[in-house]
Design an enzyme around this catalytic site. Structure first.
Site, mmCIF file in Angstrom:
data_model
loop_
_atom_site.group_PDB
_atom_site.id
_atom_site.type_symbol
_atom_site.label_atom_id
_atom_site.label_comp_id
_atom_site.label_asym_id
_atom_site.label_seq_id
_atom_site.Cartn_x
_atom_site.Cartn_y
_atom_site.Cartn_z
ATOM 1 N N GLY A 1 -43.291 6.820 26.210
ATOM 2 C CA GLY A 1 -43.960 6.113 27.296
ATOM 3 C C GLY A 1 -45.306 6.748 27.542
ATOM 4 C CD GLN B 1 -48.831 10.463 30.499
ATOM 5 O OE1 GLN B 1 -48.226 9.412 30.338
ATOM 6 N NE2 GLN B 1 -48.483 11.586 29.897
ATOM 7 C CB CYS C 1 -44.582 15.011 30.010
ATOM 8 S SG CYS C 1 -45.947 14.020 30.651
ATOM 9 C CG LEU C 2 -46.907 11.989 25.099
ATOM 10 C CD1 LEU C 2 -47.505 10.613 24.839
ATOM 11 C CD2 LEU C 2 -46.551 12.680 23.799
ATOM 12 C CG HIS D 1 -41.452 10.811 32.583
ATOM 13 N ND1 HIS D 1 -41.132 12.128 32.328
ATOM 14 C CD2 HIS D 1 -42.749 10.668 32.185
ATOM 15 C CE1 HIS D 1 -42.197 12.748 31.824
ATOM 16 N NE2 HIS D 1 -43.185 11.874 31.716
ATOM 17 C CD GLU D 2 -44.135 7.229 30.886
ATOM 18 O OE1 GLU D 2 -45.311 7.418 31.239
ATOM 19 O OE2 GLU D 2 -43.555 7.972 30.080
ATOM 20 C CG HIS E 1 -47.139 10.109 34.357
ATOM 21 N ND1 HIS E 1 -47.675 11.374 34.397
ATOM 22 C CD2 HIS E 1 -46.267 10.117 33.323
ATOM 23 C CE1 HIS E 1 -47.146 12.117 33.430
ATOM 24 N NE2 HIS E 1 -46.284 11.379 32.755
HETATM 25 NI NI NI Z 1 -45.192 11.944 31.056
#
Ligand code: NI
Length: 179
Positions: free
Chosen positions: A45, A50, A98-99, A140-141, A144
């Site tokens: 995701g 981000q 997480c990226l 999670h997304e 953000h």
């Molecule tokens: Ni993330």
């Protein structure tokens, strides 16, 4: 175009993102770039904040993902101005990465049953119920978009660390080191 991903500590990850007002060519380009970036990094995701874009926009989903080899598939979905309704008080701990927090994992409690929705790229509305890892990925997304990165959700900080230290025998560490 593959975009650079902001890392935890960047103040832009802590903003409450602004609603999308118009679905236009610029937005479609951002969405295409988000998919390209997510694929290049094996993400499950990605949220617009981000990549430094202050909009309530997220993408997620996969058939199979090498970073989460045991996860069931999640439908590939683009959501504009998403919303979330938690349908249970039950929470389950699960490992998240997480990226924006590369090379690390943490054990995060998430609601196990949710309803979510939002506007699709073609302007129609989606509404869906989700359980398990699917519900986790959405939460999670969605976080953000509200300036929350998963380490802020960890209850037991002994369950947060570098992949190669937490899971020394796992191929995951090598995989993330490459991306
Ligand atoms: Ni993330």
């Amino acid at each position: 175009m593959i975009r650079g991903i902001l890392k935890m500590g960047d103040a832009r990850l802590l903003r409450v993102a602004r609603p999308v007002e118009t679905i236009d060519a610029d937005l479609h380009r951002v969405i295409a770039d988000m998919y390209e970036t997510m694929e290049a990094t094996n993400g499950v995701g990605l949220a617009a904040p981000q990549i430094g874009i202050d909009l309530r926009l997220m993408i997620f989903g996969f058939d199979a993902n090498p970073r989460y080899p045991d996860a069931e598939p999640v439908p590939v979905t683009t959501l504009i101005n998403p919303w979330l309704e938690i349908l249970t008080e039950d929470k389950e701990d699960g490992w998240e990465g997480c990226l924006s927090v590369p090379g690390m994992r943490g054990l995060v409690p998430r609601a196990t049953h949710i309803r979510y929705g939002g506007t699709l790229e073609d302007g129609t509305e989606l509404q869906r119920e989700a359980f398990g890892f699917h519900a986790r990925v959405f939460q999670h997304e969605f976080d953000h978009l509200n300036g929350v990165v998963y380490p802020q959700r960890i209850k037991d900080m002994t369950q947060f660390g570098f992949i190669e230290a937490l899971f020394p025998d796992s191929p995951l560490a090598e995989l993330e080191a490459e991306t």
